[in-house]
Design an enzyme around this catalytic site. Structure first.
Site, PDB file in Angstrom:
ATOM      1  N   SER A  22     -47.651  -1.678  12.706  1.00  0.00           N
ATOM      2  CA  SER A  22     -47.266  -0.598  13.614  1.00  0.00           C
ATOM      3  C   SER A  22     -48.272   0.533  13.609  1.00  0.00           C
ATOM      4  O   SER A  22     -48.900   0.814  12.593  1.00  0.00           O
ATOM      5  CB  SER A  22     -45.895  -0.036  13.232  1.00  0.00           C
ATOM      6  OG  SER A  22     -45.578   1.030  14.112  1.00  0.00           O
ATOM      7  N   HIS A  74     -37.835  -1.652  13.086  1.00  0.00           N
ATOM      8  CA  HIS A  74     -38.659  -0.450  13.292  1.00  0.00           C
ATOM      9  C   HIS A  74     -38.747  -0.136  14.792  1.00  0.00           C
ATOM     10  O   HIS A  74     -38.544   1.007  15.215  1.00  0.00           O
ATOM     11  CB  HIS A  74     -40.066  -0.666  12.721  1.00  0.00           C
ATOM     12  CG  HIS A  74     -41.096   0.319  13.197  1.00  0.00           C
ATOM     13  ND1 HIS A  74     -41.668   0.239  14.453  1.00  0.00           N
ATOM     14  CD2 HIS A  74     -41.633   1.412  12.616  1.00  0.00           C
ATOM     15  CE1 HIS A  74     -42.521   1.243  14.611  1.00  0.00           C
ATOM     16  NE2 HIS A  74     -42.508   1.966  13.507  1.00  0.00           N
ATOM     17  N   GLU A  78     -37.426   2.951  16.939  1.00  0.00           N
ATOM     18  CA  GLU A  78     -38.385   3.642  17.822  1.00  0.00           C
ATOM     19  C   GLU A  78     -37.777   3.845  19.220  1.00  0.00           C
ATOM     20  O   GLU A  78     -37.865   4.941  19.797  1.00  0.00           O
ATOM     21  CB  GLU A  78     -39.658   2.781  17.885  1.00  0.00           C
ATOM     22  CG  GLU A  78     -40.689   3.153  18.935  1.00  0.00           C
ATOM     23  CD  GLU A  78     -41.821   2.096  18.992  1.00  0.00           C
ATOM     24  OE1 GLU A  78     -42.423   1.803  17.944  1.00  0.00           O
ATOM     25  OE2 GLU A  78     -42.101   1.568  20.094  1.00  0.00           O
TER      26      GLU A  78
HETATM   27  C1  6PG Z   1     -45.805   0.009  17.147  1.00  0.00           C
HETATM   28  C2  6PG Z   1     -45.194  -0.148  18.503  1.00  0.00           C
HETATM   29  C3  6PG Z   1     -45.852  -1.316  19.192  1.00  0.00           C
HETATM   30  C4  6PG Z   1     -45.678  -1.325  20.678  1.00  0.00           C
HETATM   31  C5  6PG Z   1     -44.299  -1.704  21.118  1.00  0.00           C
HETATM   32  C6  6PG Z   1     -43.851  -0.998  22.346  1.00  0.00           C
HETATM   33  O1  6PG Z   1     -45.028  -0.047  16.193  1.00  0.00           O
HETATM   34  O2  6PG Z   1     -46.997   0.180  17.054  1.00  0.00           O
HETATM   35  O3  6PG Z   1     -43.836  -0.357  18.421  1.00  0.00           O
HETATM   36  O4  6PG Z   1     -45.402  -2.453  18.553  1.00  0.00           O
HETATM   37  O5  6PG Z   1     -46.093  -0.148  21.231  1.00  0.00           O
HETATM   38  O6  6PG Z   1     -44.364  -3.072  21.367  1.00  0.00           O
HETATM   39  O7  6PG Z   1     -42.765  -1.684  22.810  1.00  0.00           O
HETATM   40  P1  6PG Z   1     -42.251  -1.616  24.281  1.00  0.00           P
HETATM   41  O8  6PG Z   1     -43.398  -1.980  25.180  1.00  0.00           O
HETATM   42  O9  6PG Z   1     -41.169  -2.627  24.282  1.00  0.00           O
HETATM   43  O10 6PG Z   1     -41.802  -0.209  24.515  1.00  0.00           O
END
Ligand code: 6PG
Length: 479
Positions: free
Chosen positions: A128, A185, A189
């Site tokens: 992440s 996570h 988010e």
């Molecule tokens: C992270 C984010 C990353 C990504 C997500 C966004 O932890 O770095 O969560 O994994 O930005 O996939 O998800 P959506 O496109 O579903 O909002």
């Protein structure tokens, strides 16, 4: 063979992760991409990284020291299987294949099992922090075998974000545990983002402040107990002015939220596990509702309340919203950790909740000050059954719950949707209720389907003869 680590897939996340690896003492990085063009570009743009390029999987394998360790950074899905198959062909028992994409944890469980049969280790690792995190230090959530962690641990520690002196990576648990935790996570988010969006909407509609003024409020909040990356970037987004129109950017962005699936997976999985992650679910639903232009257009003329949001004291209202946001956020994390506990039990993972909160303190999208308190709560009571009941969080909710109620009431009265605020409050009140009307639901189930019920005053399973003389009998089978 000179490289101690390799990266397959050189789109932005892969390139950045490769550069991050190369920048740390002791790492020499092999790189491979399906089309050589991207490999060449990365070599040309970053000669300082000392990358060892490979033109084929065979060459890639030959470039790597044993046990070979490679991180796959390709779009989650079928492409991942193709890369794994290709690596399995050229790798040997004891080597390690890491999938750093956002894979569904059940896919990771399946892949780990299949790859293990060849003697090769397969590790699903949640990463992440977006593009910036990949380059400068992400939060990393690896699953997989203990054996793989011996080699992988030091490498991942070398590139992870650091929070209070600790690298933001831990061996989460076996097989799909890492991707499971990364999925949760992302669910958190989603909830966090939706709660912030609701707070912004209420303040804007209630006080008439401009996005730039609200940016200042978020920046201020970021200095207090809400301090977090998402609050920080919210201020940045709200402050942004559209170059073309001169309007706040947030006013020219189409109000239809997209998603790539991890939030939906969190909710689907939690439903299967029987864990109410209502805040996360409402955040997912809010995105889907926003992305239904036809239905929204058809409903636009439906009536709302006579009066919009009337706020007598703007500062007091803003403080109420801040407190509602904090309380709801506690619920979102509490629900997310419940899902982790249930997943760990279901899949047999030994997940240390406090360690998860600790590795989320830096690098990842939900990084926040507040996560220290979660680590402390689980350290003080490893068997904690609901995070919200830990003394620190129970106190925080006790101090904020009246403001939270005022905000939810005001939103409902003014016809402003606040699904995450209100569902979190309903969850909180449901959890702390002495008696729930679930008793009536059990009565109804027994009435139409003889589904039976338990009694408060004695053991056993009971059924009322609803279509007979309505006496109660002791039932054998509960279903
Ligand atoms: C992270 C984010 C990353 C990504 C997500 C966004 O932890 O770095 O969560 O994994 O930005 O996939 O998800 P959506 O496109 O579903 O909002």
């Amino acid at each position: 063979a000179q490289a101690n680590i390799g990266v397959v897939g050189l789109a932005v996340m892969g390139s950045n992760l490769a550069r991050n690896l190369a920048s740390r003492e002791g790492n020499t990085v092999a790189i491979f991409n399906r089309s050589y063009e991207k490999t060449q570009t990365l070599l040309d743009e970053h000669p300082e990284a000392g990358f060892l390029p490979a033109a084929s999987y065979r060459e890639f394998a030959d470039t790597l020291q044993k046990p070979r360790t490679a991180i796959i950074m390709v779009q989650a899905g079928k492409g991942t299987d193709a890369v794994i198959d290709a690596l399995v062909e050229v790798f040997e028992p004891g080597d390690i294949i890491v999938d750093g994409g956002n894979a569904l944890f059940t896919d990771t469980i399946r892949r780990e099992k299949a790859v293990r049969e060849t003697g090769i280790n397969f590790v699903g690792a949640g990463i992440s922090g977006g593009e910036e995190g990949a380059l400068n230090g992400p939060s990393i959530m690896p699953g997989g075998s203990d054996e793989s962690w011996v080699t992988l641990g030091p490498i991942l520690k070398s590139i992870a974000a650091v929070a209070e002196g600790e690298p933001c990576v831990t061996h989460v648990g076996h097989d799909g545990a890492g991707h499971f935790v990364k999925m949760i996570h992302n669910g958190i988010e989603y909830a966090d983002m939706q709660l912030i969006a609701e707070a912004y909407d209420l303040i804007r509609r209630g006080t008439g402040k401009s996005p730039a003024e609200i940016a200042d409020i978020f920046a201020e909040w970021n200095r207090g107990e809400l301090e977090s990356y998402l609050i920080e970037i919210t201020a940045e987004v709200l402050r942004q002015v559209d170059a073309e129109t001169g309007a706040p950017l947030v006013d020219v962005i189409l109000d239809q939220a997209g998603s790539k699936g991890t939030g939906v997976w969190t909710v689907q999985t939690s439903l299967d596990l029987g864990i109410p992650v209502s805040g996360i679910a409402e955040a997912v639903f809010a995105r889907s509702l926003s992305s239904k232009p036809a239905q929204r257009a058809a409903a636009r003329s439906l009536p709302g309340p006579d009066e919009g949001l009337v706020v007598a004291d703007a500062d007091a209202f803003i403080e109420d919203v801040r407190q509602a946001l904090y309380a709801s956020k506690i619920i979102a994390y509490s629900q997310g950790f419940d899902a982790i506990v249930a997943g760990a039990e279901q899949y047999g993972w030994d997940i240390k909740k406090g360690d998860i909160a600790a590795i989320w303190r830096g690098g990842c999208i939900i990084r926040a000050q507040f996560l220290n308190r979660i680590t402390e709560a689980y350290a003080a009571d490893p068997g904690l059954v609901a995070l919200v009941t830990a003394p620190y969080f129970a106190d925080a909710v006790a101090r904020t719950q009246q403001a939270w109620r005022r905000v939810v009431v005001a939103a409902a009265q003014a016809g402003i949707p606040s699904p995450a605020f209100s569902s979190s409050l309903a969850y909180y009140d449901g959890l702390r209720a002495d008696r729930l009307p679930a008793a009536l639901v059990q009565g109804q189930r027994d009435f139409f389907g003889a589904h039976t019920y338990k009694r408060v005053d004695r053991d056993g399973t009971f059924h009322t003869l609803w279509s007979g003389d309505r006496t109660e009998i002791q039932a054998v089978d509960a279903h």
